[in-house]
Every structure is written in C-alpha cells, then in structure tokens.
Design a protein around this motif. Structure first.
Motif, mmCIF file in Angstrom:
data_model
loop_
_atom_site.group_PDB
_atom_site.id
_atom_site.type_symbol
_atom_site.label_atom_id
_atom_site.label_comp_id
_atom_site.label_asym_id
_atom_site.label_seq_id
_atom_site.Cartn_x
_atom_site.Cartn_y
_atom_site.Cartn_z
ATOM 1 N N LYS A 1 10.400 0.079 10.217
ATOM 2 C CA LYS A 1 10.945 -1.207 9.774
ATOM 3 C C LYS A 1 12.429 -1.315 10.103
ATOM 4 N N LEU B 1 6.896 4.496 7.846
ATOM 5 C CA LEU B 1 6.847 3.037 7.925
ATOM 6 C C LEU B 1 8.222 2.418 7.692
ATOM 7 N N LYS C 1 4.028 8.971 4.739
ATOM 8 C CA LYS C 1 3.569 7.690 5.282
ATOM 9 C C LYS C 1 4.609 6.598 5.052
ATOM 10 N N VAL C 2 5.094 6.520 3.815
ATOM 11 C CA VAL C 2 6.041 5.462 3.463
ATOM 12 C C VAL C 2 7.350 5.616 4.240
ATOM 13 N N LEU D 1 8.164 -5.193 2.620
ATOM 14 C CA LEU D 1 7.548 -4.014 3.223
ATOM 15 C C LEU D 1 6.413 -3.500 2.340
ATOM 16 N N GLN E 1 -2.043 0.310 5.002
ATOM 17 C CA GLN E 1 -1.318 1.450 5.561
ATOM 18 C C GLN E 1 -1.014 2.486 4.487
ATOM 19 N N THR F 1 3.441 -5.710 2.705
ATOM 20 C CA THR F 1 2.827 -5.567 4.026
ATOM 21 C C THR F 1 1.986 -4.310 4.138
ATOM 22 N N ILE F 2 2.536 -3.183 3.695
ATOM 23 C CA ILE F 2 1.811 -1.927 3.899
ATOM 24 C C ILE F 2 0.584 -1.834 2.993
#
Length: 350
Positions: free
Chosen positions: A306, A302, A298-299, A266, A275, A269-270
């Motif tokens: 997920k 996300l 934000k985290v 993750l 992101q 990816t972000i």
C-alpha cells in the motif's frame, strides 16, 4: 518547495526470537545463532522490532549514525519506544514549535486553534469520504439509512468545528462523530461478515478482529509519523491537540488523525478481498484479540504494498508514493511553524 526524498524499505522483525546485529554496512538477523537475513543500510529507512531479544549496541549506534529509526513494539502490537539519531534541523524550529503549542487550555492562541480545527475537520471529512465511496460501490449497505445518516452527521460536525473557540468543544464534537462512524464501520464489509464484526471501537485491548487490525496498523503508522517529524527537525512529543503525556508522541498522534482513513480503507479492503481471514487471529485468555504470527506477516506485507502506491498530493499537486505522506505532512507543518506558509494544509481525500 518540498524536496521529495526517496522511499526506502522498512524492515519488520516479527519473529520473537530474532536478534539483530551489525556486520560492516549491513544489518544482520540471526535466529538460534544462525544468520537468516541481511540487508545493507543504504536500502533501509526504518526498522520495526517486535522481538524480545532486541539488537546489539553496535547496531543501535550505526542506526543512529545513519538516521534510521528503530521502533520497539511488543509482539501484541503495543508501542514500547523508539531510538533515533541526532535531531535534524535547528533549535529555532523546535523553540518556535514549543512557543506555538504551549498555551494553556483556556489560552490557546488563534493560530493553534485554527490548526486544531483543520485537523479535526480533515479527519471527519476523510471519514465521510470513506463512507461515501463504500456507499457508491455497495448501495445495499444503507438499506436502513444508517450509513447516509452518519455521512450527514460527519459532514455537519466537520463544518461545526470551525465555529468552536474552545479545544474541549472540538474534542467533544470529534469524539461524538468518531463514535457514530465506528458504529457503522462494519457495514462497509461485504465479505466475511460472519467472521468480522465490530460493535464499537476498543483499543487496549482490542476485543474483535477489526479492532485488532486497526490498532496494529495505527501503532505502526503513528511511529512512521513520529520518525518523519523528527527527520524534519520537529519534536514528535510536543503536540497541539492530544494531551501531552510522558512517553507519548503527541504530535505524531495529532498528524495521524487526518490520515487514519488510509488505515481504515486498507482494513476494509483486505477483509473484503479475503486477504486476511479469521484463522489469522487468536483470542488470549484476557479476551484480547490479536493477530497471529502469520497474520502479522500478511498484514505487514499488504501495508508495504500500500505504501508503494502513488497518489497526487492535493496541496503540492505532485505524485508521491503514499509511504512518503508522513514526511510531506511533517515538512508542511514545519513550514507553517516557521511562518513560511500561512496555514497548515491538512491532507484531504479526493
């Protein structure tokens, strides 16, 4: 057969001046004595409170009654404590757990030693799979051969742990392999490389943005595992691999080892999808790097997305939301401790 429960919502309170209270069958969030949010308990599975103001006693009692875990975490992401209701399951399961995991360093029984081997091998194999996937997608990350070398080392180490009969030997092999993995971790970043670099793994405190993301999400995921273990009747503090320590959920730390790669993928990816960006972090006077308030939001958003993604569990051969993985693995461990299955099936990335 494991009964798959419904994946409900996790509530994250990131405002430091928020206060949580009870109103009937609802949790209410107030700021400056004004209500800003409410949610019915029927839609709630757990609460993570990063607030210093805390919760009303009535709310805490209601959360315990409803079996909803309340986790207290500092604004910097350090786990402080957890409130949970009456233990589910029966005392015989916990008695069996303590008996199985209570061996001294030089007298660990073969069943527990096998569990340790499987956990470490699964962790290293999953780390290896993360590197292989990145190498497949971005062959240029291995221009000097360091990623391929790390893949070989992780694979060899995962096989080698099955030949060790001492916990300390396994611990040493794991630590060495994990260092090699994090030495090349930021090679898997193909975007924002100037802003996200990682020389090595630093925990308390994290000293760069990648470590800040990893530590923040590891803490939350360990709390998820702790709550799942308690929900199936196990004691999250009595583990088989991590050293027992007051205030540490050692068994949750044990189980999260095989699932760390979920957090790591993750994070990669972000960052690669932009992101999360450099402005979502701040450096404190001590040198610690932390997410800003907006960065945390934000985290967490996300992470919630997920958790809703669907996977096929390699042992159950069933589709489950990723967010239920801690519950499924905790249930399988309980079955192993009760003697219903001969071996605990660690989670392996396919």
């Amino acid at each position: 057969m494991i009964e798959i429960k419904k994946l409900l919502n996790t509530l994250y309170i990131t405002e430091e001046d928020a206060y949580l209270s009870l109103d009937g069958e609802n949790i209410v969030i107030k700021m400056s004595d004004e209500q800003v949010f409410r949610m019915p308990f029927a839609n709630l599975e757990s609460v993570f409170c990063f607030s210093y103001l805390g919760c009303s006693p009535a709310l805490m009692g209601k959360l315990c009654e409803c079996g909803i875990a309340l986790n207290f975490i500092s604004p910097q992401g350090r786990f402080l404590g957890r409130l949970q209701g009456t233990t589910r399951g029966n005392v015989l399961l916990r008695t069996a757990q303590i008996k199985l995991f209570s061996g001294e360093e030089d007298a660990i029984n073969q069943k527990t030693l096998g569990l340790i081997r499987n956990t470490v091998a699964a962790k290293l194999a999953n780390s290896c799979a993360v590197l292989k996937r990145s190498l497949r997608d971005y062959p240029e990350i291995d221009n000097d051969g360091s990623v391929s070398a790390c893949i070989r080392r992780l694979g060899e180490s995962a096989e080698a742990v099955f030949g060790y009969n001492d916990k300390l030997e396994i611990l040493g092999a794991e630590g060495s392999a994990a260092k090699a993995y994090f030495d090349v971790f930021d090679r898997m970043l193909v975007k924002q490389r100037e802003d996200f670099r990682m020389a090595y793994r630093t925990k308390r405190p994290p000293l760069d943005r990648i470590n800040a993301l990893l530590s923040y999400l590891y803490t939350i995921y360990t709390c998820d595992f702790a709550a799942a273990l308690e929900s199936v009747g196990l004691d999250s503090y009595v583990g088989y691999y991590h050293e027992l320590r007051p205030g540490r959920s050692s068994l949750a730390c044990d189980l999260v080892e095989e699932a760390r790669f979920i957090i790591e993928r993750l994070v990669l990816t972000i960052i690669n999808l932009r992101q999360i960006k450099a402005e979502d972090f701040e450096t404190q006077v001590s040198g610690a790097v932390m997410l800003t308030k907006e960065g945390k939001k934000k985290v967490l958003t996300l992470w919630q997305e997920k958790k809703r993604s669907v996977i096929v569990h390699p042992y159950l051969k069933q589709k489950i939301p990723l967010g239920l993985l801690p519950f499924v693995q905790s249930s399988l461990l309980a079955k192993f401790i009760r003697g219903e299955i001969d071996e605990y099936p660690s989670f392996l990335l396919k």
